[in-house]
Motif scaffolding. Structure first.
Motif, mmCIF file in Angstrom:
data_model
loop_
_atom_site.group_PDB
_atom_site.id
_atom_site.type_symbol
_atom_site.label_atom_id
_atom_site.label_comp_id
_atom_site.label_asym_id
_atom_site.label_seq_id
_atom_site.Cartn_x
_atom_site.Cartn_y
_atom_site.Cartn_z
ATOM 1 N N TYR A 69 0.847 -1.205 0.000
ATOM 2 C CA TYR A 69 0.000 0.000 0.000
ATOM 3 C C TYR A 69 0.877 1.247 0.000
ATOM 4 N N TRP A 70 1.898 1.264 0.863
ATOM 5 C CA TRP A 70 2.794 2.414 0.929
ATOM 6 C C TRP A 70 3.482 2.630 -0.410
ATOM 7 N N HIS A 71 3.954 1.536 -1.024
ATOM 8 C CA HIS A 71 4.668 1.645 -2.302
ATOM 9 C C HIS A 71 3.754 2.199 -3.388
ATOM 10 N N LEU A 72 2.551 1.633 -3.507
ATOM 11 C CA LEU A 72 1.620 2.081 -4.539
ATOM 12 C C LEU A 72 1.196 3.523 -4.297
ATOM 13 N N ASN A 73 0.956 3.849 -3.037
ATOM 14 C CA ASN A 73 0.534 5.211 -2.692
ATOM 15 C C ASN A 73 1.640 6.220 -3.016
ATOM 16 N N SER A 74 2.884 5.841 -2.719
ATOM 17 C CA SER A 74 4.000 6.762 -2.951
ATOM 18 C C SER A 74 4.350 6.868 -4.427
ATOM 19 N N ASN A 75 3.855 5.929 -5.245
ATOM 20 C CA ASN A 75 4.075 6.005 -6.690
ATOM 21 C C ASN A 75 3.436 7.246 -7.296
ATOM 22 N N ILE A 76 2.294 7.660 -6.738
ATOM 23 C CA ILE A 76 1.458 8.682 -7.358
ATOM 24 C C ILE A 76 2.065 10.066 -7.143
ATOM 25 N N LYS A 77 2.256 10.781 -8.230
ATOM 26 C CA LYS A 77 2.731 12.173 -8.152
ATOM 27 C C LYS A 77 1.518 13.091 -8.309
ATOM 28 N N SER A 78 1.576 14.279 -7.716
ATOM 29 C CA SER A 78 0.408 15.159 -7.783
ATOM 30 C C SER A 78 0.808 16.617 -7.937
ATOM 31 N N VAL A 79 -0.167 17.402 -8.410
ATOM 32 C CA VAL A 79 -0.009 18.845 -8.587
ATOM 33 C C VAL A 79 -1.231 19.518 -7.969
ATOM 34 N N ASP A 80 -1.011 20.557 -7.155
ATOM 35 C CA ASP A 80 -2.122 21.253 -6.508
ATOM 36 C C ASP A 80 -2.675 22.308 -7.467
ATOM 37 N N ILE A 81 -3.508 21.855 -8.389
ATOM 38 C CA ILE A 81 -4.042 22.735 -9.430
ATOM 39 C C ILE A 81 -5.037 23.735 -8.860
ATOM 40 N N ASN A 82 -5.864 23.310 -7.916
ATOM 41 C CA ASN A 82 -6.861 24.214 -7.336
ATOM 42 C C ASN A 82 -6.208 25.428 -6.692
ATOM 43 N N SER A 83 -5.160 25.205 -5.928
ATOM 44 C CA SER A 83 -4.474 26.332 -5.279
ATOM 45 C C SER A 83 -3.807 27.239 -6.301
ATOM 46 N N ALA A 84 -3.244 26.633 -7.340
ATOM 47 C CA ALA A 84 -2.529 27.420 -8.350
ATOM 48 C C ALA A 84 -3.480 28.309 -9.152
ATOM 49 N N LEU A 85 -4.678 27.811 -9.471
ATOM 50 C CA LEU A 85 -5.606 28.556 -10.325
ATOM 51 C C LEU A 85 -6.572 29.432 -9.540
ATOM 52 N N GLY A 86 -6.795 29.135 -8.268
ATOM 53 C CA GLY A 86 -7.689 29.969 -7.462
ATOM 54 C C GLY A 86 -9.135 29.916 -7.934
ATOM 55 N N ASP A 87 -9.817 31.061 -7.838
ATOM 56 C CA ASP A 87 -11.254 31.111 -8.140
ATOM 57 C C ASP A 87 -11.562 31.592 -9.550
ATOM 58 N N ASP A 88 -10.555 31.974 -10.315
ATOM 59 C CA ASP A 88 -10.793 32.492 -11.664
ATOM 60 C C ASP A 88 -10.954 31.322 -12.642
ATOM 61 N N ARG A 89 -12.070 30.597 -12.458
ATOM 62 C CA ARG A 89 -12.312 29.380 -13.226
ATOM 63 C C ARG A 89 -13.807 29.225 -13.453
ATOM 64 N N PRO A 90 -14.211 28.350 -14.382
ATOM 65 C CA PRO A 90 -15.640 28.046 -14.525
ATOM 66 C C PRO A 90 -16.201 27.504 -13.218
ATOM 67 N N ALA A 91 -17.497 27.695 -13.017
ATOM 68 C CA ALA A 91 -18.132 27.277 -11.764
ATOM 69 C C ALA A 91 -18.070 25.765 -11.601
ATOM 70 N N LYS A 92 -17.876 25.346 -10.360
ATOM 71 C CA LYS A 92 -17.859 23.929 -10.034
ATOM 72 C C LYS A 92 -19.277 23.470 -9.712
ATOM 73 N N VAL A 93 -19.654 22.324 -10.253
ATOM 74 C CA VAL A 93 -20.975 21.771 -9.970
ATOM 75 C C VAL A 93 -21.014 21.295 -8.532
ATOM 76 N N THR A 94 -22.016 21.739 -7.776
ATOM 77 C CA THR A 94 -22.152 21.350 -6.374
ATOM 78 C C THR A 94 -23.043 20.119 -6.278
ATOM 79 N N PRO A 95 -22.508 18.993 -5.741
ATOM 80 C CA PRO A 95 -23.313 17.775 -5.654
ATOM 81 C C PRO A 95 -24.463 17.921 -4.659
ATOM 82 N N THR A 96 -25.535 17.193 -4.908
ATOM 83 C CA THR A 96 -26.677 17.189 -3.993
ATOM 84 C C THR A 96 -26.320 16.395 -2.746
#
Length: 344
Positions: free
Chosen positions: A39-66
């Motif tokens: 589990y640790w190995h597979l989990n650590s395999n995944i690389k990520s980018v914090d796109i939400n923080s980088a782009l902020g609120d100047d984006r199309p509206a996000k659909v809010t789930p019910t």
């Protein structure tokens, strides 16, 4: 049998039972440790980018789930849009051995907007030709500052100048559709995934002979290994008019075939195969921070268990030849806008 023999046997039983118990306990501990390490190995395999923080609120509206009335945390079922990029690295011996050529760096040679409808039982995959000329917006850079806007730029230049963040911002700017998630698949890792699944079966309507992708196939049905499947995804000069639109057609066939192969392979009956597939998938992924753990990926996968390959529709963004360059295309209007509107 004498009384002494019986006494000796009785004395051995506790020792034997103790040895068996210790062996079982040790096996259990080792099994748990191995599972924890996996589990640790597979989990650590995944690389990520914090796109939400980088782009902020100047984006199309996000659909809010019910909100759900369930006491337990439900699987997500709202509509979701995912930008999927195929990152084609051309550097290093491994990638060159897979037909990557000799140039350096990585390119987003494949771009697909995956729209999964509410209920998660139907989906539309929209391919965006890499040769599409677009207005590339100013994008924030990880090192600080931002890129300059560019007009009439090739779509895949967004990834080259600003990575995943700029790719997402460019897609959102031309579609006005919020990308809820981002998944980038490294092409060499894709080849390993195909091999881990035992290959993939595809059908082509015409002969393929492409010196650049190193793929030669007669028209018909073929079972491809990882290297061949990657060459199939890269092929453009050996089919049709040699444009990117022909390559997109092959990539869409490959996506459908891969989904069918995954659904027909009972991975739960073979832990070794399951681990190989999971290792290949996680080792080739870069995601947004909303999908950067096994738990989050498994939740997404579980929410899609009712989605069959027959219910996945593949289309290409409508385009026409660019007036400024016969080797480039631009969005065909109003058809392109109508398509994106249907996904909001």
């Amino acid at each position: 049998m004498t009384g002494d023999d019986e006494d000796r046997r009785a004395g051995r039983r506790p020792r034997v039972l103790k040895a068996v118990g210790l062996t079982l306990a040790g096996t259990l501990v080792l099994g748990c440790a191995a599972a924890g390490w996996a589990y640790w190995h597979l989990n650590s395999n995944i690389k990520s980018v914090d796109i939400n923080s980088a782009l902020g609120d100047d984006r199309p509206a996000k659909v809010t789930p019910t909100p759900s009335a369930s006491q337990e945390a439900p699987l997500p079922s709202e509509a979701v849009n995912i930008l999927v990029l195929g990152s084609d690295s051309r550097s290093g011996k491994e990638n060159q051995a897979l037909g990557g050529g000799s140039s350096t760096g990585a390119r987003s040679d494949t771009a697909m907007v995956v729209h999964i409808d509410a209920g998660r039982t139907t989906a539309t995959v929209v391919s965006i030709p890499r040769d599409t000329l677009v207005t590339r917006p100013s994008c924030p850079l990880e090192s600080g500052g931002s890129t300059s806007p560019a007009y009439g730029a090739m779509f895949n230049s967004a990834y080259s100048v600003g990575g995943p963040v700029c790719a997402v911002k460019t897609v959102e700017s031309i579609t006005n559709v919020r990308m809820d998630h981002y998944i980038e698949i490294d092409f060499s890792g894709f080849a390993k995934l195909v091999d881990a699944l035992g290959g993939v079966t595809v059908t082509t309507d015409e002969d393929i002979d492409d010196d650049d992708s190193h793929l030669t196939l007669k028209a018909g049905t073929h079972h491809l290994n990882g290297k061949q499947a990657l060459a199939f995804a890269r092929t453009r000069h050996g089919i049709g008019d040699g444009s990117d639109l022909g390559r997109i057609g092959l990539q869409q066939k490959l996506v459908k075939s891969l989904l069918e192969q995954i659904s027909s392979t009972n991975l739960l009956t073979s832990p070794t195969k399951l681990y190989s597939v999971a290792d290949a998938i996680t080792g080739s992924l870069t995601t947004d921070t909303g999908l950067d753990s096994l738990t989050e990926l498994m939740s997404l996968g579980e929410s899609l268990k009712g989605l069959s390959s027959d219910e996945v529709k593949t289309v290409t963004m409508p385009v026409v030849t660019a007036p400024s360059n016969p080797n480039r295309v631009v969005a065909k209007e109003p058809a392109a806008s109508e398509l994106w509107e249907s996904l909001r």
